[in-house]
Design a protein around this motif. Sequence first.
Motif: not given
Length: 177
Positions: A52-55, A133-135, A143-146, A171-177
């Motif tokens: 995930i990328e979070v702006d 950026e994280g998972e 999406p959920v962080l923690g 902005d929240v972007r989910l990226l492809e693995k």
Amino acid sequence: MPILDSKGRLFGKINILDLGAALVILMVIVGIFIFPGTSGSVAEVGIKTVPIEVDLVVRGLNVRDPERLSAQGFTKGGKTNVIIRNQPYGQIAIKSIQELERTITVPQPDGSVKELPDPRSNNFSTDFILTLEGEAKVTKTGPVLGNSKVKIGMPFELEGFNYNFNSSVIDVRLLEK
């Protein structure tokens, strides 16, 4: 011999209220130890983890020397501690930092408006866009962080060696693995 005597005892030996209390206690013990429930969270069944990328936007951060802030680890490729809704998430990587130019809107004689660089001498206020950026776990609701959902408009608190400030998700972007 009657089943219930005049004092409310069964067969003259056991009080009916005591018997009811003993049955309730027995059912609670059976419920706790025999059927303790499911282990783990129902929300974790069938959840996948994706990058995930979070702006984030930081407005009006009062700092004397922004370069010194970056010298203490607040740089591209560094890490920062994130607190989401007063729940510590942990460390997350900083992908990029873009400092925004301070501008003001100036009305023009023809009625239009132009955005021009701010000529005022207050150089201690800084705006920037930060990409982390994280998972993240992906649920039906996002999406959920923690243990915290990440959505546009949410406040993030960033903390490090010599800084602690708030920002807002833009902005929240989910990226492809």
